[in-house]
Write a protein that holds these residues in place. Structure first.
Motif, PDB file in Angstrom:
ATOM      1  N   LEU A  35       0.877  -1.174   0.000  1.00 45.80           N
ATOM      2  CA  LEU A  35       0.000   0.000   0.000  1.00 45.80           C
ATOM      3  C   LEU A  35       0.915   1.225   0.000  1.00 45.80           C
ATOM      4  CD1 LEU A  35      -2.692   1.553   0.366  1.00 45.80           C
ATOM      5  CD2 LEU A  35      -2.446   1.213   2.832  1.00 45.80           C
ATOM      6  N   LEU A  36       0.678   2.111  -0.927  1.00 48.49           N
ATOM      7  CA  LEU A  36       1.606   3.223  -1.133  1.00 48.49           C
ATOM      8  C   LEU A  36       0.926   4.574  -0.986  1.00 48.49           C
ATOM      9  CD1 LEU A  36       3.137   1.716  -4.378  1.00 48.49           C
ATOM     10  CD2 LEU A  36       4.171   1.679  -2.092  1.00 48.49           C
ATOM     11  N   GLN A  37       1.578   5.466  -0.268  1.00 47.27           N
ATOM     12  CA  GLN A  37       1.132   6.857  -0.257  1.00 47.27           C
ATOM     13  C   GLN A  37       2.047   7.627  -1.195  1.00 47.27           C
ATOM     14  OE1 GLN A  37       0.855   8.866   3.518  1.00 47.27           O
ATOM     15  NE2 GLN A  37       0.801  10.852   2.503  1.00 47.27           N
ATOM     16  N   HIS A  38       1.463   8.279  -2.179  1.00 48.49           N
ATOM     17  CA  HIS A  38       2.279   9.023  -3.136  1.00 48.49           C
ATOM     18  C   HIS A  38       2.754  10.309  -2.465  1.00 48.49           C
ATOM     19  CE1 HIS A  38       0.776   6.786  -6.937  1.00 48.49           C
ATOM     20  NE2 HIS A  38       0.711   6.014  -5.878  1.00 48.49           N
ATOM     21  N   LEU A  39       4.042  10.578  -2.553  1.00 50.33           N
ATOM     22  CA  LEU A  39       4.613  11.737  -1.861  1.00 50.33           C
ATOM     23  C   LEU A  39       4.849  12.911  -2.799  1.00 50.33           C
ATOM     24  CD1 LEU A  39       7.345  10.018   0.355  1.00 50.33           C
ATOM     25  CD2 LEU A  39       5.025  10.677   1.022  1.00 50.33           C
ATOM     26  N   ALA A  40       5.382  12.625  -3.980  1.00 55.07           N
ATOM     27  CA  ALA A  40       5.736  13.719  -4.898  1.00 55.07           C
ATOM     28  C   ALA A  40       5.786  13.203  -6.322  1.00 55.07           C
ATOM     29  CB  ALA A  40       7.101  14.299  -4.519  1.00 55.07           C
ATOM     30  N   ALA A  41       5.304  14.026  -7.264  1.00 61.13           N
ATOM     31  CA  ALA A  41       5.323  13.639  -8.683  1.00 61.13           C
ATOM     32  C   ALA A  41       5.594  14.869  -9.532  1.00 61.13           C
ATOM     33  CB  ALA A  41       3.989  13.015  -9.076  1.00 61.13           C
ATOM     34  N   PRO A  42       6.503  14.756 -10.508  1.00 65.13           N
ATOM     35  CA  PRO A  42       6.765  15.911 -11.382  1.00 65.13           C
ATOM     36  C   PRO A  42       5.783  15.979 -12.548  1.00 65.13           C
ATOM     37  CG  PRO A  42       8.212  14.116 -11.992  1.00 65.13           C
ATOM     38  CD  PRO A  42       7.351  13.602 -10.850  1.00 65.13           C
ATOM     39  N   GLU A 125      17.881   7.718   2.554  1.00 61.03           N
ATOM     40  CA  GLU A 125      18.860   8.546   3.276  1.00 61.03           C
ATOM     41  C   GLU A 125      19.832   9.237   2.305  1.00 61.03           C
ATOM     42  OE1 GLU A 125      18.544   5.290   3.293  1.00 61.03           O
ATOM     43  OE2 GLU A 125      20.470   4.527   2.582  1.00 61.03           O
ATOM     44  N   LYS A 126      19.849   8.770   1.045  1.00 63.67           N
ATOM     45  CA  LYS A 126      20.826   9.323   0.098  1.00 63.67           C
ATOM     46  C   LYS A 126      20.265  10.375  -0.845  1.00 63.67           C
ATOM     47  CE  LYS A 126      23.720   5.249   0.104  1.00 63.67           C
ATOM     48  NZ  LYS A 126      24.264   4.123  -0.603  1.00 63.67           N
ATOM     49  N   LEU A 127      18.934  10.562  -0.812  1.00 67.04           N
ATOM     50  CA  LEU A 127      18.292  11.421  -1.818  1.00 67.04           C
ATOM     51  C   LEU A 127      17.340  12.407  -1.171  1.00 67.04           C
ATOM     52  CD1 LEU A 127      17.179   8.523  -4.197  1.00 67.04           C
ATOM     53  CD2 LEU A 127      19.156  10.006  -4.542  1.00 67.04           C
ATOM     54  N   SER A 128      17.184  13.565  -1.822  1.00 65.80           N
ATOM     55  CA  SER A 128      16.108  14.460  -1.390  1.00 65.80           C
ATOM     56  C   SER A 128      14.809  13.940  -2.010  1.00 65.80           C
ATOM     57  CB  SER A 128      16.392  15.885  -1.872  1.00 65.80           C
ATOM     58  OG  SER A 128      16.216  15.946  -3.275  1.00 65.80           O
ATOM     59  N   LEU A 129      13.687  14.458  -1.513  1.00 65.48           N
ATOM     60  CA  LEU A 129      12.383  14.042  -2.050  1.00 65.48           C
ATOM     61  C   LEU A 129      12.282  14.391  -3.538  1.00 65.48           C
ATOM     62  CD1 LEU A 129       9.716  12.810  -1.001  1.00 65.48           C
ATOM     63  CD2 LEU A 129       8.862  15.135  -0.745  1.00 65.48           C
ATOM     64  N   ASN A 130      12.753  15.574  -3.870  1.00 64.26           N
ATOM     65  CA  ASN A 130      12.734  16.031  -5.262  1.00 64.26           C
ATOM     66  C   ASN A 130      13.573  15.108  -6.150  1.00 64.26           C
ATOM     67  OD1 ASN A 130      12.850  17.687  -7.628  1.00 64.26           O
ATOM     68  ND2 ASN A 130      14.706  18.646  -6.835  1.00 64.26           N
ATOM     69  N   GLN A 131      14.758  14.751  -5.668  1.00 67.40           N
ATOM     70  CA  GLN A 131      15.624  13.863  -6.465  1.00 67.40           C
ATOM     71  C   GLN A 131      14.959  12.501  -6.648  1.00 67.40           C
ATOM     72  OE1 GLN A 131      19.221  14.218  -4.082  1.00 67.40           O
ATOM     73  NE2 GLN A 131      20.199  15.441  -5.687  1.00 67.40           N
ATOM     74  N   ALA A 132      14.345  11.994  -5.573  1.00 71.46           N
ATOM     75  CA  ALA A 132      13.699  10.677  -5.662  1.00 71.46           C
ATOM     76  C   ALA A 132      12.534  10.708  -6.649  1.00 71.46           C
ATOM     77  CB  ALA A 132      13.219  10.243  -4.277  1.00 71.46           C
ATOM     78  N   ALA A 133      11.787  11.823  -6.626  1.00 71.96           N
ATOM     79  CA  ALA A 133      10.596  11.918  -7.482  1.00 71.96           C
ATOM     80  C   ALA A 133      10.951  12.042  -8.948  1.00 71.96           C
ATOM     81  CB  ALA A 133       9.739  13.107  -7.043  1.00 71.96           C
ATOM     82  N   THR A 134      12.164  12.505  -9.241  1.00 76.37           N
ATOM     83  CA  THR A 134      12.504  12.793 -10.640  1.00 76.37           C
ATOM     84  C   THR A 134      13.724  12.000 -11.116  1.00 76.37           C
ATOM     85  OG1 THR A 134      13.840  14.683  -9.919  1.00 76.37           O
ATOM     86  CG2 THR A 134      11.581  15.154 -10.554  1.00 76.37           C
ATOM     87  N   ILE A 135      14.068  10.950 -10.405  1.00 76.53           N
ATOM     88  CA  ILE A 135      15.323  10.259 -10.712  1.00 76.53           C
ATOM     89  C   ILE A 135      15.257   9.423 -11.996  1.00 76.53           C
ATOM     90  CG2 ILE A 135      14.911   8.099  -9.397  1.00 76.53           C
ATOM     91  CD1 ILE A 135      17.810   8.426  -8.365  1.00 76.53           C
ATOM     92  N   ALA A 136      14.083   8.869 -12.294  1.00 79.30           N
ATOM     93  CA  ALA A 136      14.029   7.808 -13.306  1.00 79.30           C
ATOM     94  C   ALA A 136      14.139   8.317 -14.742  1.00 79.30           C
ATOM     95  CB  ALA A 136      12.741   7.007 -13.135  1.00 79.30           C
ATOM     96  N   VAL A 137      13.712   9.554 -14.986  1.00 78.96           N
ATOM     97  CA  VAL A 137      13.645  10.009 -16.381  1.00 78.96           C
ATOM     98  C   VAL A 137      14.820  10.922 -16.743  1.00 78.96           C
ATOM     99  CG1 VAL A 137      12.265  11.201 -18.111  1.00 78.96           C
ATOM    100  CG2 VAL A 137      11.134   9.738 -16.447  1.00 78.96           C
ATOM    101  N   ASN A 138      14.864  12.110 -16.141  1.00 78.09           N
ATOM    102  CA  ASN A 138      15.829  13.096 -16.643  1.00 78.09           C
ATOM    103  C   ASN A 138      17.290  12.770 -16.330  1.00 78.09           C
ATOM    104  OD1 ASN A 138      13.867  14.511 -17.962  1.00 78.09           O
ATOM    105  ND2 ASN A 138      13.496  15.943 -16.313  1.00 78.09           N
TER     106      ASN A 138
END
Ligand code: NDP
Length: 352
Positions: A35-42, A125-138
């Protein structure tokens, strides 16, 4: 039972017109599910093209979420927090951060239930929320373009347009870490020097304007920088005359990768560059690489995590759009509409 709210579309069109909020009861968490709570999405350009119906990869419209008409949920990227772990799932705990393992997940929603095999765990622990939310594409696209197509060594040169895009900024930083020299083309603006300073600070060797890129005279300045070293790779996200002028700066046998078409103009490569310089002109699509290059998604995410953890890739500027779970459906729609409208002015992230 927990209710989720999703930004759905039942027909293709401008996101601001066709997106609406759908509220639905989440299913029970199955043995192998999370079960997932979405935290951030670009909001990425390709997310918009997907809702417009003009992107080759798109989720099917279905009634899976209990909508009257077949619908899909917008968004491809985002980071989620694990709220509950199915009894048969190993390797995940409550509070972990995960991202979708594949594209077309539909990240623009508050919660979801997913098979654990469809998720990748991130070291929070290694990423900010922003980095985690946008890591896969750009950043992964930048990493793959610099590593999978030419074997670039320290001291080698590459050139790119849209140098201040999220991909461009990642390419500058990854390139610097690889010891590469870069030339980034940006559009002119009133505060050009500020942008030049910012990109130089990130590690750009030189930043030039579209006008300089397209000026014959300015070619001599570039030659004085490279001192005869070949520019082996070009990254194009713009097209049109910008790309043609970029291609002219490439060395014999160099590779030109086109990964975006922000000017909406075609890529035109002069005949002579193909015949006499033997340019290798290719397209790049990170989504296709998931299948074409086995493990490319996981491998590039792992490499990018290392670069973010060591500070070689810093947080990129973006605008946060906050939505509180207690707020109304109308407010959720408004938050996305504002983010979509502002997405031309810089990267927008919606935080739930
Ligand atoms: P951003 O929203 O961060 O940046 C957009 C960039 O495009 C800015 O540099 C902007 O410059 C520039 N731009 C916009 N319009 C024009 C124009 N008419 N002429 C020249 N430049 C323009 O974008 P992303 O980093 O998220 O994405 C950049 C591109 O890469 C997009 O086309 C996206 O679809 C593509 N992409 C493709 C991938 C693939 O696998 N093929 C993967 C990831 C991204 P300015 O600041 O001057 O407005």
């Amino acid at each position: 039972q927990l209710r989720a709210r999703a930004l759905i579309y039942t027909q293709y069109g401008e996101p601001i017109d066709v997106l609406k909020v759908h509220s639905y009861e989440l299913p029970q968490v199955g043995t192998n599910q999370l079960l997932l709570q979405h935290l951030a999405a670009p909001i990425n350009p390709s997310d918009i093209n997907q809702v417009q119906g003009v992107y080759p990869s798109k989720p099917p419209l279905t009634t899976d979420l209990g909508t009257d008409e077949p619908a899909a949920v917008g968004g491809n990227e985002g980071v989620f927090q694990v709220l509950e772990v199915g009894s048969g799932v190993e390797g995940y705990s409550k509070g972990d951060w995960v991202i979708p393992a594949d594209v077309n997940y539909g990240t623009w929603r508050t919660h979801s239930v997913a098979d654990s095999s469809k998720m990748l765990k991130l070291p929070k622990e290694k990423l900010s929320l922003n980095q985690a939310a946008t890591i896969a594409v750009n950043p992964c696209s930048a990493y793959q373009m610099l590593n999978y197509y030419e074997s670039l060594k320290p001291g080698d040169w590459f050139i790119q347009n849209a140098g201040n895009s999220q991909v461009g900024r990642a390419a500058i930083q990854i390139g610097k870490k690889m010891g590469l020299n870069s030339i980034s083309i940006v559009r002119n603006r009133d505060n050009l020097q500020e942008l030049v300073d910012e990109l130089t600070e990130l590690g750009a060797t030189h930043v030039i304007t579209e006008e300089q890129n397209e000026s014959r005279e300015f070619g001599a300045t570039i030659k004085s920088w490279t001192k005869g070293s070949p520019i082996k790779l070009g990254l194009n996200a713009v097209g049109g005359s910008n790309c043609t002028a970029l291609a002219r700066k490439l060395a014999n046998d160099a590779t030109l990768l086109t990964y975006g078409g922000m000017s909406m103009k075609p890529v035109i490569i002069p005949t002579g560059l193909l015949i006499f310089k033997n340019l290798n002109v290719k397209g790049f699509w990170v989504t296709a690489n998931i299948k074409r290059i086995p493990n490319s998604r996981q491998d590039s995410i792992n490499e990018v995590i290392k670069l973010m953890d060591t500070g070689a890739i810093v947080d990129t500027p973006n605008s946060d759009n906050f939505f509180e779970l207690k707020d109304s459906d109308e407010s959720l729609l408004k938050t996305f509409q504002t983010a979509l409208t502002n997405s031309k002015k810089g990267k927008q992230i919606v935080l739930f």
